[in-house]
Scaffold this motif. Structure first.
Motif, PDB file in Angstrom:
ATOM      1  N   ASN A 128       0.791  -0.951   0.033  1.00  6.21           N
ATOM      2  CA  ASN A 128      -0.126  -0.103  -0.015  1.00  6.21           C
ATOM      3  C   ASN A 128       0.742   1.211  -0.025  1.00  6.21           C
ATOM      4  OD1 ASN A 128      -2.561  -1.402  -0.120  1.00  6.21           O
ATOM      5  ND2 ASN A 128      -2.115  -1.818   2.244  1.00  6.21           N
ATOM      6  N   HIS A 129       2.067   1.103  -0.294  1.00  4.76           N
ATOM      7  CA  HIS A 129       3.113   2.171  -0.190  1.00  4.76           C
ATOM      8  C   HIS A 129       2.685   2.948  -1.739  1.00  4.76           C
ATOM      9  CE1 HIS A 129       4.255   0.849   3.499  1.00  4.76           C
ATOM     10  NE2 HIS A 129       5.401   1.763   3.759  1.00  4.76           N
ATOM     11  N   LEU A 130       3.161   4.099  -1.672  1.00  7.06           N
ATOM     12  CA  LEU A 130       3.166   4.676  -2.950  1.00  7.06           C
ATOM     13  C   LEU A 130       4.573   4.585  -3.755  1.00  7.06           C
ATOM     14  CD1 LEU A 130       1.444   8.133  -2.137  1.00  7.06           C
ATOM     15  CD2 LEU A 130       0.507   6.157  -3.415  1.00  7.06           C
ATOM     16  N   GLY A 131       4.591   4.534  -4.915  1.00  8.00           N
ATOM     17  CA  GLY A 131       5.752   4.448  -5.783  1.00  8.00           C
ATOM     18  C   GLY A 131       7.017   5.047  -5.193  1.00  8.00           C
ATOM     19  N   HIS A 132       6.660   6.504  -4.954  1.00 15.58           N
ATOM     20  CA  HIS A 132       7.839   7.504  -4.578  1.00 15.58           C
ATOM     21  C   HIS A 132       8.408   7.166  -3.231  1.00 15.58           C
ATOM     22  CE1 HIS A 132       5.669  10.177  -1.945  1.00 15.58           C
ATOM     23  NE2 HIS A 132       4.518   9.838  -2.685  1.00 15.58           N
ATOM     24  N   GLN A 133       7.581   6.146  -2.301  1.00 12.14           N
ATOM     25  CA  GLN A 133       7.979   6.037  -0.972  1.00 12.14           C
ATOM     26  C   GLN A 133       9.044   4.918  -1.002  1.00 12.14           C
ATOM     27  OE1 GLN A 133       4.277   5.557   0.490  1.00 12.14           O
ATOM     28  NE2 GLN A 133       4.361   7.144   2.037  1.00 12.14           N
ATOM     29  N   LEU A 134       9.486   4.250  -2.190  1.00  7.00           N
ATOM     30  CA  LEU A 134      10.274   3.257  -2.232  1.00  7.00           C
ATOM     31  C   LEU A 134      11.581   3.319  -2.288  1.00  7.00           C
ATOM     32  CD1 LEU A 134       8.065   0.694  -4.596  1.00  7.00           C
ATOM     33  CD2 LEU A 134       7.710   1.007  -2.196  1.00  7.00           C
ATOM     34  N   SER A 135      12.488   2.446  -1.854  1.00  5.72           N
ATOM     35  CA  SER A 135      14.040   2.462  -2.098  1.00  5.72           C
ATOM     36  C   SER A 135      14.240   2.165  -3.881  1.00  5.72           C
ATOM     37  CB  SER A 135      14.660   1.489  -1.295  1.00  5.72           C
ATOM     38  OG  SER A 135      14.541   0.162  -1.796  1.00  5.72           O
ATOM     39  N   GLY A 136      15.239   2.488  -4.093  1.00  2.00           N
ATOM     40  CA  GLY A 136      15.730   2.189  -5.596  1.00  2.00           C
ATOM     41  C   GLY A 136      15.498   0.773  -5.794  1.00  2.00           C
ATOM     42  N   GLY A 137      16.076   0.041  -4.941  1.00  2.00           N
ATOM     43  CA  GLY A 137      15.955  -1.617  -5.174  1.00  2.00           C
ATOM     44  C   GLY A 137      14.487  -1.980  -5.293  1.00  2.00           C
ATOM     45  N   GLU A 138      13.540  -1.531  -4.279  1.00  2.00           N
ATOM     46  CA  GLU A 138      12.287  -1.900  -4.521  1.00  2.00           C
ATOM     47  C   GLU A 138      11.664  -1.461  -5.696  1.00  2.00           C
ATOM     48  OE1 GLU A 138      11.648  -1.702   0.376  1.00  2.00           O
ATOM     49  OE2 GLU A 138      11.207   0.054  -0.711  1.00  2.00           O
ATOM     50  N   ARG A 139      12.081  -0.256  -6.255  1.00  2.00           N
ATOM     51  CA  ARG A 139      11.224   0.389  -7.321  1.00  2.00           C
ATOM     52  C   ARG A 139      11.825  -0.567  -8.610  1.00  2.00           C
ATOM     53  NH1 ARG A 139      11.502   6.749  -7.787  1.00  2.00           N
ATOM     54  NH2 ARG A 139      11.057   7.065  -5.814  1.00  2.00           N
ATOM     55  N   GLN A 140      12.951  -0.979  -8.679  1.00  2.00           N
ATOM     56  CA  GLN A 140      13.258  -1.711  -9.646  1.00  2.00           C
ATOM     57  C   GLN A 140      12.519  -3.046  -9.596  1.00  2.00           C
ATOM     58  OE1 GLN A 140      14.223  -2.290 -12.723  1.00  2.00           O
ATOM     59  NE2 GLN A 140      16.068  -1.353 -12.540  1.00  2.00           N
ATOM     60  N   MET A 141      12.520  -3.719  -8.308  1.00  2.00           N
ATOM     61  CA  MET A 141      11.664  -4.901  -8.288  1.00  2.00           C
ATOM     62  C   MET A 141       9.926  -4.512  -8.669  1.00  2.00           C
ATOM     63  SD  MET A 141      12.645  -6.411  -4.378  1.00  2.00           S
ATOM     64  CE  MET A 141      14.496  -6.385  -4.228  1.00  2.00           C
ATOM     65  N   LEU A 142       9.520  -3.559  -8.137  1.00  2.00           N
ATOM     66  CA  LEU A 142       8.315  -3.269  -8.777  1.00  2.00           C
ATOM     67  C   LEU A 142       8.137  -3.086 -10.451  1.00  2.00           C
ATOM     68  CD1 LEU A 142       5.325  -2.529  -8.174  1.00  2.00           C
ATOM     69  CD2 LEU A 142       5.857  -0.119  -7.581  1.00  2.00           C
ATOM     70  N   ALA A 143       9.227  -2.419 -10.857  1.00  2.00           N
ATOM     71  CA  ALA A 143       8.928  -2.373 -12.472  1.00  2.00           C
ATOM     72  C   ALA A 143       9.130  -3.722 -13.222  1.00  2.00           C
ATOM     73  CB  ALA A 143      10.390  -1.340 -12.873  1.00  2.00           C
ATOM     74  N   ILE A 144      10.028  -4.533 -12.612  1.00  2.00           N
ATOM     75  CA  ILE A 144      10.177  -6.019 -13.291  1.00  2.00           C
ATOM     76  C   ILE A 144       8.885  -6.550 -12.904  1.00  2.00           C
ATOM     77  CG2 ILE A 144      11.492  -8.141 -13.147  1.00  2.00           C
ATOM     78  CD1 ILE A 144      14.050  -6.332 -12.455  1.00  2.00           C
ATOM     79  N   GLY A 145       8.498  -6.636 -11.628  1.00  2.00           N
ATOM     80  CA  GLY A 145       7.030  -7.244 -11.248  1.00  2.00           C
ATOM     81  C   GLY A 145       6.113  -6.808 -12.117  1.00  2.00           C
ATOM     82  N   ARG A 146       6.087  -5.559 -12.245  1.00  2.00           N
ATOM     83  CA  ARG A 146       4.829  -4.994 -13.129  1.00  2.00           C
ATOM     84  C   ARG A 146       4.758  -5.496 -14.644  1.00  2.00           C
ATOM     85  NH1 ARG A 146       3.948   1.034 -14.347  1.00  2.00           N
ATOM     86  NH2 ARG A 146       5.975   0.703 -15.707  1.00  2.00           N
ATOM     87  N   ALA A 147       6.071  -5.740 -15.066  1.00  2.00           N
ATOM     88  CA  ALA A 147       6.310  -6.262 -16.323  1.00  2.00           C
ATOM     89  C   ALA A 147       5.690  -7.766 -16.451  1.00  2.00           C
ATOM     90  CB  ALA A 147       7.840  -6.160 -16.934  1.00  2.00           C
TER      91      ALA A 147
END
Ligand code: ATP
Length: 234
Positions: A128-147
Motif C-alpha cells: 500500500n506504499h506509493l511508488g515514490h516512497q520506495l527505495s531504488g531496489g524496491e522500485r526496480q523490483m516493482l518495475a520488473i514485477g509490473r512487467a
C-alpha cells in the motif's frame, strides 16, 4: 529450435543517421542474452527498436515468427513482450499494488499478484506504499514485477542494476535466472555492469558504434581475458 526473437540486418535510428547498423541477433525461449558495450554503443536503441518505438530503415524483427512491423506498439504486451526501460517507469503516484495491477490490466483472468509478491517479498510488505516512497531496489523490483504481471514470454530489461547496491543487483540477477529456468522466460538484458550481466546470461552480444562486434557464450566472454580486453576493455 527457432528463436523467439530474431533480428536480421536491422538498421535503425532516430533521424536520418542510423544508430544501429545491420544488426543480427536472436533470443531463444528460456535464454538470457545480454547486450554489452560502451556508452552510446546503441544498447538502449536496440531495446527500443524491439518495442517498436523507432523507425526501421532496413532489416526485420520477428517475434514468434511474426514481423513486428505489423504489430501496433500498444499491442506488443499482448503478444508477450514486456519492456522495463532504464529509469524504471514506475508510476510514483500509485501504490505498489496499483502498479502491479496496471501491469496485468489486459490479462484475463487477471494475474495473481500473490505470485509476484512471492517473487519479491519486500514488495509484499509495502503493497500500500506509493511508488515514490520506495527505495531504488524496491522500485526496480516493482518495475520488473509490473512487467511480469503481463505474463510476457520476452522481457526487455534496460540497466536494472543502475544505482543499486551490489547485493540488490545480485538478488535481481538471481531472480532472472530462476524465472528463466522455471518458466522459460526469454530476457534481453542491457547492462553496464558487465560482470553481473555475464554471471546470469547465457550469451553476450557486444555492440560497438551500433554494430555487433562479437557474440559469445557468456562463460567464454567472462573467462577469456583476451576477449574481455578486446571487446569489453577490462
Ligand atoms: P548508454 O549506456 O549511454 O545508455 P547505449 O549503448 O544505450 O548507451 P543509446 O542510448 O542506444 O546507447 O544511444 C546510441 C546513440 O543514439 C548515441 O549516439 C545517442 O546520442 C543516440 N541517441 C540516443 N537517444 C536518442 C534520441 N532520443 N534522439 C537522437 N539520438 C539519440
Amino acid at each position: 529450435m527457432t528463436a523467439l526473437l530474431e533480428m536480421t540486418g536491422l538498421t535503425v535510428g532516430y533521424g536520418a543517421a542510423p544508430v544501429l547498423h545491420e544488426v543480427d541477433l536472436s533470443v531463444r525461449e528460456g535464454r538470457i542474452v545480454t547486450v554489452l558495450g560502451a556508452n552510446g554503443a546503441g544498447k538502449t536503441t536496440l531495446l527500443r527498436a524491439v518495442s517498436g518505438l523507432l523507425h526501421q530503415s532496413a532489416g526485420k524483427i520477428t517475434f514468434d515468427g511474426v514481423d513486428l512491423r505489423t504489430v501496433k506498439v500498444e499491442r506488443l504486451v499482448r503478444h508477450g513482450i514486456a519492456h522495463v526501460p532504464e529509469g524504471r517507469g514506475v508510476v510514483t503516484e500509485l501504490t505498489v499494488d496499483e502498479n502491479l495491477r496496471l501491469g496485468g490490466l489486459w490479462r484475463k483472468p487477471r494475474p495473481d499478484l500473490g505470485e509476484i509478491y512471492e517473487l519479491f517479498p519486500p514488495l509484499a510488505n509495502r503493497r500500500n506504499h506509493l511508488g515514490h516512497q520506495l527505495s531504488g531496489g524496491e522500485r526496480q523490483m516493482l518495475a520488473i514485477g509490473r512487467a511480469l504481471a503481463a505474463k510476457p514470454r520476452l522481457l526487455l530489461l534496460d540497466e536494472p542494476s543502475l544505482g543499486l547496491a551490489p547485493k540488490i543487483t545480485a538478488q535481481i540477477m538471481g531472480l532472472l535466472r530462476d524465472l528463466r529456468d522455471r518458466t522459460g522466460l526469454a530476457v534481453l538484458l542491457v547492462e553496464q555492469n558487465v560482470r553481473s550481466a555475464l554471471s546470469v546470461a547465457d550469451e553476450g552480444v557486444v555492440l560497438n558504434l551500433g554494430r555487433v562486434v562479437t557474440r559469445q557464450k557468456a562463460d567464454t566472454l567472462a573467462d577469456d581475458a583476451d576477449l574481455r580486453h578486446a571487446y569489453l576493455g577490462f
